[in-house]
Design an enzyme around this catalytic site. Structure first.
Site, mmCIF file in Angstrom:
data_model
loop_
_atom_site.group_PDB
_atom_site.id
_atom_site.type_symbol
_atom_site.label_atom_id
_atom_site.label_comp_id
_atom_site.label_asym_id
_atom_site.label_seq_id
_atom_site.Cartn_x
_atom_site.Cartn_y
_atom_site.Cartn_z
ATOM 1 N N GLY A 168 0.852 -1.053 -0.068
ATOM 2 C CA GLY A 168 -0.029 0.023 0.007
ATOM 3 C C GLY A 168 0.819 1.132 -0.015
ATOM 4 O O GLY A 168 1.929 1.216 0.625
ATOM 5 N N ARG A 191 0.458 -4.309 -5.874
ATOM 6 C CA ARG A 191 0.447 -5.827 -4.942
ATOM 7 C C ARG A 191 0.561 -6.645 -6.140
ATOM 8 O O ARG A 191 -0.179 -6.779 -7.189
ATOM 9 C CB ARG A 191 -0.902 -5.969 -4.490
ATOM 10 N N ASP A 220 4.577 -5.628 5.599
ATOM 11 C CA ASP A 220 5.323 -7.114 5.932
ATOM 12 C C ASP A 220 5.192 -8.019 4.848
ATOM 13 O O ASP A 220 6.217 -8.802 4.418
ATOM 14 C CB ASP A 220 4.478 -7.535 7.080
ATOM 15 N N THR A 276 4.242 1.731 5.798
ATOM 16 C CA THR A 276 2.649 1.145 5.753
ATOM 17 C C THR A 276 2.169 2.060 6.732
ATOM 18 O O THR A 276 2.886 2.607 7.714
ATOM 19 C CB THR A 276 2.702 -0.104 6.166
ATOM 20 N N ASP A 301 -0.172 1.249 8.588
ATOM 21 C CA ASP A 301 -0.531 0.593 9.673
ATOM 22 C C ASP A 301 0.501 0.403 11.137
ATOM 23 O O ASP A 301 -0.111 0.130 11.997
ATOM 24 C CB ASP A 301 -1.048 -1.064 9.308
ATOM 25 N N ASP A 345 2.241 -1.759 11.784
ATOM 26 C CA ASP A 345 2.095 -3.061 12.601
ATOM 27 C C ASP A 345 3.545 -3.859 12.225
ATOM 28 O O ASP A 345 3.559 -5.174 11.718
ATOM 29 C CB ASP A 345 1.019 -3.869 12.052
ATOM 30 N N ARG A 350 -6.638 -3.319 8.529
ATOM 31 C CA ARG A 350 -7.368 -4.721 8.428
ATOM 32 C C ARG A 350 -6.823 -5.696 9.365
ATOM 33 O O ARG A 350 -7.890 -6.490 9.852
ATOM 34 C CB ARG A 350 -6.829 -5.122 6.839
HETATM 35 P P1 ATP Z 1 0.742 -2.800 3.588
HETATM 36 O O1 ATP Z 1 0.999 -3.081 4.931
HETATM 37 O O2 ATP Z 1 0.508 -1.425 3.128
HETATM 38 O O3 ATP Z 1 -0.359 -3.579 3.147
HETATM 39 P P2 ATP Z 1 2.545 -4.745 2.387
HETATM 40 O O4 ATP Z 1 4.041 -4.689 1.889
HETATM 41 O O5 ATP Z 1 2.275 -5.800 3.612
HETATM 42 O O6 ATP Z 1 2.126 -2.969 2.661
HETATM 43 P P3 ATP Z 1 1.365 -6.535 0.569
HETATM 44 O O7 ATP Z 1 0.337 -6.403 -0.584
HETATM 45 O O8 ATP Z 1 1.053 -7.793 1.755
HETATM 46 O O9 ATP Z 1 1.631 -5.147 1.123
HETATM 47 O O10 ATP Z 1 2.753 -7.199 -0.099
HETATM 48 C C1 ATP Z 1 3.252 -6.367 -1.093
HETATM 49 C C2 ATP Z 1 3.786 -7.378 -2.337
HETATM 50 O O11 ATP Z 1 4.832 -8.233 -1.545
HETATM 51 C C3 ATP Z 1 2.592 -8.241 -2.834
HETATM 52 O O12 ATP Z 1 1.827 -7.818 -3.878
HETATM 53 C C4 ATP Z 1 3.794 -9.367 -3.171
HETATM 54 O O13 ATP Z 1 4.048 -9.164 -4.627
HETATM 55 C C5 ATP Z 1 4.827 -9.430 -2.520
HETATM 56 N N1 ATP Z 1 4.735 -10.379 -1.416
HETATM 57 C C6 ATP Z 1 3.875 -10.404 -0.092
HETATM 58 N N2 ATP Z 1 3.865 -11.724 0.431
HETATM 59 C C7 ATP Z 1 4.881 -12.668 -0.497
HETATM 60 C C8 ATP Z 1 5.095 -14.063 -0.505
HETATM 61 N N3 ATP Z 1 4.987 -14.620 0.799
HETATM 62 N N4 ATP Z 1 6.092 -14.348 -1.381
HETATM 63 C C9 ATP Z 1 6.471 -13.522 -2.328
HETATM 64 N N5 ATP Z 1 6.110 -12.238 -2.546
HETATM 65 C C10 ATP Z 1 5.237 -11.621 -1.463
#
Ligand code: ATP
Length: 322
Positions: A11, A72, A103, A126, A128, A130, A172
């Site tokens: 995000g 994503r 994360d 992020t 959040d 978190d 979330r």
């Molecule tokens: P936010 O906290 O804003 O949601 P985030 O980094 O946690 O940010 P995610 O959508 O969970 O956002 O993860 C970002 C991207 O990281 C995903 O779209 C995917 O491309 C990659 N990703 C997440 N988990 C995995 C995984 N287990 N293996 C490979 N790639 C991953």
């Protein structure tokens, strides 16, 4: 170290641009070239990049969002997508990668490093807040200030019409935005994913509310198990038919706008330290700032979802709102 890659992933969060700027300016000072890949891991899969220079990051420190775009990436979740990202890394002769994200993005970094031994350093980005290993993530301070600003405005109308407002904020899996903004706004109650008995607690608490005060602010994290503000608002309309109950979902306004001063400074420090960390041989670690000190947390630890709600703050909210 001659050339590094940079992505913003997950995000979008206000302050990401300040972090990008700091990475680029620090790397330039160290004669390291920076390639910015667009749309997070999508850009690595497709080798969609731009060479970032000092002038390319001018006039962005104050802007929300991210000039590198974010996404994503479903394709990167697969083995094939990760192999394509490795091809991009080899083709561009990257010596390291900086990932600004949450994360999920760091889980992605771990997956990438299982395919290819590229040093990767993360900056927590992020709204959040978190993640373990930092007091504040990039985006959180601006998001809660946006929430406070919006709720202050809602309070004016809530008071004038003597209404109860049930307001949904982002989160979330985590209720940190709800908790901190509730204290800042003088809200009466919060409902968050971390607490399963908070609806019953609210019903009980209402019995001690002052009869003379008819307007109330109740903040609900979107991930609350009752179905966010809609779910809670509709339940309350049945429980409290004598009150005029309104539901407001703040939505994406929370993650937009100019980053706060604190955000810009934290993001700048993290971007600076991320480049230094790569130079000093750190790999698969997230930069954080705890008690004003830079610290490094392995991705494996940072992504562990622990409940880091401060129970003192919950108690204080309860006391102050009675
Ligand atoms: P936010 O906290 O804003 O949601 P985030 O980094 O946690 O940010 P995610 O959508 O969970 O956002 O993860 C970002 C991207 O990281 C995903 O779209 C995917 O491309 C990659 N990703 C997440 N988990 C995995 C995984 N287990 N293996 C490979 N790639 C991953």
């Amino acid at each position: 170290m001659k050339k590094i890659g940079l992505i913003t992933s997950g995000g979008d969060a206000p302050g990401m641009n300040a972090c990008i700027r700091a990475v680029v300016r620090t790397a330039c000072a160290e004669h390291i070239e920076v390639l910015g890949f667009y749309r997070g891991y999508e850009g690595l899969v497709d080798d969609d990049h731009v060479k970032l220079t000092k002038s390319k990051v001018a006039n962005i420190i104050h802007r929300g969002g991210t000039i590198l775009k974010t996404a994503r990436s479903e394709r990167f979740m697969s083995d094939k997508g990760q192999q394509m990202a490795v091809t991009t890394i080899i083709k561009n002769q990257l010596d390291g990668l900086i990932v600004i994200g949450g994360d999920g993005s760091f889980r992605g970094a771990l997956a990438l490093s299982s395919h290819y031994p590229l040093p990767i350093v993360g900056c927590p980005g992020t709204i959040d807040n978190d993640l373990i290993g930092t007091d504040f993530t990039i985006g959180y301070d601006t998001a809660i200030n946006n929430v406070v600003d919006a709720i202050d405005k809602i309070r004016d109308t809530a008071e004038s019409h003597e209404r109860i407002f049930v307001i949904e904020v982002m989160g979330r899996d985590a209720g940190l935005i709800a908790l901190r903004s509730a204290i800042a706004c003088g809200a009466e109650a919060i409902l968050i994913p971390e607490r399963k008995d908070d609806f019953e607690f609210l019903l009980e608490k209402k019995k001690s509310w002052r009869q003379t005060k008819k307007s109330r602010i109740i903040i609900v994290a979107e991930g609350d198990e009752h179905g966010g503000a809609m779910g809670i608002g509709n339940l309350l309309k049945k429980e409290w038919p004598d009150f005029d109950i309104r539901i407001t979902i703040l939505g994406h306004i929370q993650r937009g706008g100019n980053p706060t001063c604190m955000e810009r400074v934290n993001a700048s420090l993290m971007g600076y330290y991320a480049v230094k960390a790569l130079q000093n041989g750190h790999a698969n670690e997230m930069i954080g700032i705890i008690n004003k000190q830079v610290c490094y947390t392995p991705f494996k630890e940072a992504v562990k979802h622990i409940e880091n709600l401060n129970s003192d703050m919950l108690r204080i909210l309860d006391v102050l709102s009675s």
